[in-house]
Design an enzyme around this catalytic site. Structure first.
Site, mmCIF file in Angstrom:
data_model
loop_
_atom_site.group_PDB
_atom_site.id
_atom_site.type_symbol
_atom_site.label_atom_id
_atom_site.label_comp_id
_atom_site.label_asym_id
_atom_site.label_seq_id
_atom_site.Cartn_x
_atom_site.Cartn_y
_atom_site.Cartn_z
ATOM 1 N N ASP A 69 12.952 3.253 -25.401
ATOM 2 C CA ASP A 69 12.683 1.828 -25.186
ATOM 3 C C ASP A 69 12.081 1.695 -23.789
ATOM 4 O O ASP A 69 12.765 1.914 -22.789
ATOM 5 C CB ASP A 69 13.991 1.031 -25.336
ATOM 6 C CG ASP A 69 13.764 -0.472 -25.231
ATOM 7 O OD1 ASP A 69 12.795 -0.884 -24.580
ATOM 8 O OD2 ASP A 69 14.585 -1.228 -25.797
ATOM 9 N N ARG A 94 -0.334 -9.949 -43.755
ATOM 10 C CA ARG A 94 0.895 -9.177 -43.511
ATOM 11 C C ARG A 94 0.521 -7.705 -43.343
ATOM 12 O O ARG A 94 1.038 -7.007 -42.463
ATOM 13 C CB ARG A 94 1.923 -9.366 -44.637
ATOM 14 C CG ARG A 94 3.101 -8.427 -44.494
ATOM 15 C CD ARG A 94 4.330 -8.757 -45.324
ATOM 16 N NE ARG A 94 4.060 -9.347 -46.603
ATOM 17 C CZ ARG A 94 3.593 -8.725 -47.683
ATOM 18 N NH1 ARG A 94 3.316 -7.418 -47.634
ATOM 19 N NH2 ARG A 94 3.369 -9.364 -48.809
ATOM 20 N N LYS A 133 8.719 -9.310 -22.927
ATOM 21 C CA LYS A 133 9.051 -9.116 -21.521
ATOM 22 C C LYS A 133 7.774 -8.892 -20.689
ATOM 23 O O LYS A 133 6.931 -9.749 -20.651
ATOM 24 C CB LYS A 133 10.066 -7.974 -21.406
ATOM 25 C CG LYS A 133 11.259 -8.135 -22.399
ATOM 26 C CD LYS A 133 12.052 -9.350 -22.106
ATOM 27 C CE LYS A 133 13.078 -9.804 -23.144
ATOM 28 N NZ LYS A 133 13.470 -9.017 -24.238
ATOM 29 N N TYR A 149 20.251 -2.598 -24.078
ATOM 30 C CA TYR A 149 20.216 -4.017 -24.412
ATOM 31 C C TYR A 149 21.281 -4.293 -25.490
ATOM 32 O O TYR A 149 21.390 -3.551 -26.487
ATOM 33 C CB TYR A 149 18.805 -4.375 -24.911
ATOM 34 C CG TYR A 149 18.744 -5.738 -25.513
ATOM 35 C CD1 TYR A 149 19.152 -6.856 -24.784
ATOM 36 C CD2 TYR A 149 18.316 -5.941 -26.805
ATOM 37 C CE1 TYR A 149 19.133 -8.126 -25.347
ATOM 38 C CE2 TYR A 149 18.272 -7.206 -27.372
ATOM 39 C CZ TYR A 149 18.690 -8.283 -26.632
ATOM 40 O OH TYR A 149 18.669 -9.537 -27.190
HETATM 41 C C1 LIG Z 1 15.362 -3.375 -23.262
HETATM 42 C C2 LIG Z 1 15.201 -4.309 -24.427
HETATM 43 N N1 LIG Z 1 14.875 -3.818 -25.633
HETATM 44 C C3 LIG Z 1 14.731 -4.619 -26.711
HETATM 45 C C4 LIG Z 1 14.932 -5.981 -26.627
HETATM 46 C C5 LIG Z 1 14.793 -6.813 -27.858
HETATM 47 O O1 LIG Z 1 13.594 -7.516 -27.861
HETATM 48 P P1 LIG Z 1 13.364 -8.969 -28.499
HETATM 49 O O2 LIG Z 1 14.246 -9.930 -27.765
HETATM 50 O O3 LIG Z 1 11.901 -9.209 -28.304
HETATM 51 O O4 LIG Z 1 13.749 -8.885 -29.947
HETATM 52 C C6 LIG Z 1 15.256 -6.550 -25.396
HETATM 53 C C7 LIG Z 1 15.469 -8.002 -25.287
HETATM 54 O O5 LIG Z 1 16.029 -8.503 -24.317
HETATM 55 C C8 LIG Z 1 15.401 -5.694 -24.271
HETATM 56 O O6 LIG Z 1 15.730 -6.167 -23.051
#
Ligand SMILES: Cc1ncc(COP(=O)(O)O)c(C=O)c1O
Length: 384
Positions: A179, A54, A204, A107
């Site tokens: 992000d 961890r 992604k 998101y």
């Molecule tokens: C722009 C963006 N940020 C964060 C996330 C969250 O990531 P995760 O689904 O791996 O938890 C996503 C998921 O679709 C996303 O599209």
């Protein structure tokens, strides 16, 4: 980023940073250290610096070094998902009474984290149009601790000028978090533009093959990286060894994949802009996109994500999604295979009724790296 990689080009770093040959066998790919604990040579005598997976695991360390090198940061941290990374960041940086600025397009899960989880700890937020620097400035108050930016944004492909928002953040003495999931570090480097922390859903483009869920934080600053690493261990939502390994494998082809994603997307945008059933195409590569100039300045190319609106409203948009065949109907994005979805009913159902609600006639594409003629044919038949 270690000095060893600082002079190398992106493609070289993607393949080599963190990927040192295994000291025991010479294996050129870091092994999957599928292990929870490590033998100690006497109490406290750690052979390789590892005591419990961890806290740290060698396969995860390899990925974390690679992530730091790709974003040009001091410290990379890998988590079990993008939202786990975001959760760790917010619980590290925020305390009751604090305020954050969030974008009006993001998101849905990120918004849900702020609105349904973080707000309950006594942290409130203001929604700003981060494409408009005055809107960001107006949203900051004397309790603000961070500004959150997603660019390009999900699902409206809005563009925020990272350097300009970094200026507002610096002036106000608050942290800027970007992000970078839609762009990936190959297309955009937020830390170099003044951001303090980069967030990724590794699920992604970084993983790139729709076969793993993961997340990351990369910091510009060593001290914040240390603090986050402490909390990563204290909260525990770490990336497992196999997941770390598979993301590290995906990253090796990130540059070539992103080039093809962008190329294919540009050709699809050209078709969509001329299609009689399409009322609007949202893509930062279009000269008429309001963020085009900023995107051209801060991105290498415009990426593989496209949203568009169709004539006939919600039902027509849903029909397009249902009729697509080569474009798989599904959530997520950034894989080699093309995906199509209806954000209003799928990825962004959680923002319904909020300031982040998305248009009902919107369709989102994650353009893969298949042959573009096949993709164009499928979209033409789906549009009818
Ligand atoms: C722009 C963006 N940020 C964060 C996330 C969250 O990531 P995760 O689904 O791996 O938890 C996503 C998921 O679709 C996303 O599209």
């Amino acid at each position: 980023m270690s000095d060893q990689h600082s002079h190398q080009s992106f493609e070289t770093r993607a393949i080599h940073a963190g990927n040192t040959a295994d000291p025991l066998t010479g294996a050129v790919v870091p092994p999957i250290y599928q292990v929870s604990t490590y033998k100690q040579d006497g109490v406290g005598g750690l052979r390789g610096g590892y005591e419990y997976s961890r806290s740290a695991n060698p396969t995860r360390t390899a990925l974390e070094e690679n992530l730091a090198a790709l974003e040009g940061g001091r410290r990379g941290l890998a988590f079990a998902s993008g939202l786990a990374a975001e959760d760790c960041l917010l619980r590290t940086l925020l305390a009751p009474g604090d305020h954050v600025v969030i974008p009006n397009d993001a998101y849905g899960g990120t918004f849900r984290l702020f609105a349904k989880v973080v707000e309950r700890w006594g942290v409130d937020f203001s929604v700003a149009n981060t494409s408009d620097i005055e809107s960001v400035r107006d949203a900051v108050n004397d309790r603000t601790k961070l500004i959150w930016v997603e660019t390009p944004s999900n699902p409206l492909l809005g563009i925020t000028d990272i350097e300009a928002v970094a200026g507002v953040a610096r002036q106000a003495g608050v942290k800027l978090v970007v992000d970078n999931t839609f762009a990936s570090p190959y297309l955009q480097q937020p830390l170099a533009l003044g951001a303090d922390v980069v967030v990724h859903s590794l699920t992604k483009y970084m993983g790139g093959h729709s076969d793993v869920v993961g997340g990351a934080l990369v910091t510009a600053d060593e001290a914040l990286g240390e603090e986050l690493a402490y909390h990563q261990n204290a909260m525990g939502a770490v990336a497992g060894p196999f997941d770390s390994w598979i993301v590290l494998r995906g990253i090796k082809t990130l540059a070539v994949r992103m080039d093809r994603h962008s190329e294919n997307a540009a050709k699809i945008v050209e078709m969509l802009t001329q299609h009689p059933k399409v009322t609007q195409v949202l893509y930062p590569g279009l000269p008429e996109h309001p963020g085009h100039e900023v995107a051209a300045k801060q991105m290498r190319s415009f990426g593989g994500m496209i949203s568009f609106r169709v004539e006939g409203g919600e039902e027509a948009a849903v029909e397009v999604c249902n009729r697509a065949q080569l474009f798989t109907l599904g959530e997520s994005l950034g894989g080699v295979e093309s995906l199509i979805e209806h954000p209003g009913r799928m990825t962004h159902a959680s923002v319904a009724g909020s300031a982040l609600e998305v248009p009902a006639d919107l369709v989102r594409l994650s353009v893969g790296i298949e042959n573009v003629e096949d993709l164009l044919a499928d979209l033409r038949q789906a549009l009818g």
